[in-house]
Scaffold this motif. Structure first.
Motif, PDB file in Angstrom:
ATOM      1  N   VAL A  49       0.871  -1.168   0.000  1.00 10.85           N
ATOM      2  CA  VAL A  49       0.000   0.000   0.000  1.00 10.85           C
ATOM      3  C   VAL A  49       0.908   1.219   0.000  1.00 10.85           C
ATOM      4  N   LEU A  50       0.659   2.161  -0.902  1.00 10.28           N
ATOM      5  CA  LEU A  50       1.540   3.321  -1.027  1.00 10.28           C
ATOM      6  C   LEU A  50       0.726   4.554  -1.350  1.00 10.28           C
ATOM      7  N   GLY A  51       1.305   5.718  -1.057  1.00  7.25           N
ATOM      8  CA  GLY A  51       0.582   6.959  -1.297  1.00  7.25           C
ATOM      9  C   GLY A  51       1.484   8.161  -1.284  1.00  7.25           C
ATOM     10  N   GLY A  52       0.881   9.302  -1.591  1.00  5.53           N
ATOM     11  CA  GLY A  52       1.612  10.558  -1.598  1.00  5.53           C
ATOM     12  C   GLY A  52       0.645  11.723  -1.588  1.00  5.53           C
ATOM     13  N   ARG A  53       1.105  12.857  -1.105  1.00  6.86           N
ATOM     14  CA  ARG A  53       0.254  14.049  -1.031  1.00  6.86           C
ATOM     15  C   ARG A  53      -0.349  14.380  -2.396  1.00  6.86           C
ATOM     16  N   ALA A  54      -1.671  14.443  -2.452  1.00  5.77           N
ATOM     17  CA  ALA A  54      -2.447  14.787  -3.647  1.00  5.77           C
ATOM     18  C   ALA A  54      -2.385  13.725  -4.739  1.00  5.77           C
ATOM     19  N   LEU A  55      -1.656  12.633  -4.483  1.00  2.00           N
ATOM     20  CA  LEU A  55      -1.476  11.600  -5.504  1.00  2.00           C
ATOM     21  C   LEU A  55      -2.402  10.413  -5.296  1.00  2.00           C
TER      22      LEU A  55
END
Length: 283
Positions: free
Chosen positions: A264-270
């Protein structure tokens, strides 16, 4: 804007995410989120639409790669000083450039295939940059005007193929499903500063990567300008800008993915991605 592609693999339709987070279908407006759609004029027409007048996408519909018709996926290696250190390599004096085959692209929540015999499958959360108009010998000051938007990207890598086999890194970077992008393509106005994006990745619920594009060795404008000296970047080209520390190879002892593992991965506004590792159908 946040632009998406939804539907079955190879038959995705264009869409966007409205202010409430509801996916909306753009099939009546454009054929795809693809090179012909990514120029400034096309993007301005999409931005002028009233999303509430577009039909909603049915709940549970698969999201595909957020850009279609991608000609090139260009990777940048060792672009975070702390990642170079964990790999035991010096910080490069200029960008390290490699390719991922475009056939590696997949949706943000699609399964990731473990190649037959692979023992060193690794993860890399990255900021993806999508070119919107041709960039050839552009200066850093104008480089970002050639960018259509940004996306979350997992540069899945088989380290034995990449490092232990002879030849170039492309062999360890190009297996099908080894380049999930999305869930959406976020436009520059909505992302803001591309050098201020937090990135993170978890494996089986344990946080493995935490970083920020603030610590890139070479920023996005530098990368676009640099690459444009050696190639004419085309609309739809995707640049994988490098990963912060915490990859499996950098742990002591190293940690590698196996069938059943969940990333599971993420980023600001992404947005966020979620992938389950499964055995390749070629196994």
């Amino acid at each position: 804007m946040k632009l998406i592609r939804h539907g079955l693999p190879g038959a995705e339709s264009p869409g966007l995410i409205d202010a409430s987070g509801t996916p909306r279908d753009l099939s009546g407006v454009v054929a795809d989120i693809a090179p012909a759609t990514l120029g400034p004029d096309s993007m301005a027409r999409l931005a002028a639409l009233d999303p509430l007048k577009l039909p909603p996408v049915p709940s549970g519909t698969r999201l595909g790669p957020c850009v279609g018709g991608v000609g090139n996926v260009i990777g940048i290696g060792l672009n975070y000083a702390d990642h170079a250190a964990e790999a035991g390599l010096k910080v490069p004096g200029e960008p390290i450039v490699f390719n991922k085959h475009a056939g590696a692209l997949s949706g943000p929540n699609d399964d990731v295939w473990l190649p037959p015999g692979a023992l060193k499958l690794d993860w890399e959360v990255e900021l993806g940059v999508v070119i919107g108009q041709r960039a050839f010998h552009v200066g850093e000051g104008e480089a970002l005007s050639h960018v259509a938007g940004y996306c979350l990207l997992n540069d899945v890598s088989e380290r034995a193929y990449q490092i232990e086999h002879e030849g170039q890194w492309v062999k360890g970077k190009s297996y099908p499903t080894h380049c999930p992008i999305g869930p959406w393509l976020v436009t520059p106005d909505e992302l803001g500063d591309p050098q201020d994006v937090e990135l993170w990745l978890e494996v089986n619920g344990t946080r493995r990567q935490n970083g920020s594009t603030r610590t890139m060795v070479f920023g996005v404008a530098t990368l676009v300008s640099y690459l444009s000296r050696f190639m004419a970047l085309q609309p739809g080209d995707v640049i994988a800008t490098g990963t912060p520390p915490g990859v499996g190879m950098g742990h002591k002892p190293p940690l590698y993915l196996k069938a059943g593992d969940v990333m599971v991965l993420g980023g600001r506004a992404l947005g966020e991605q979620r992938q389950v590792v499964v055995k390749s159908p070629a196994s």
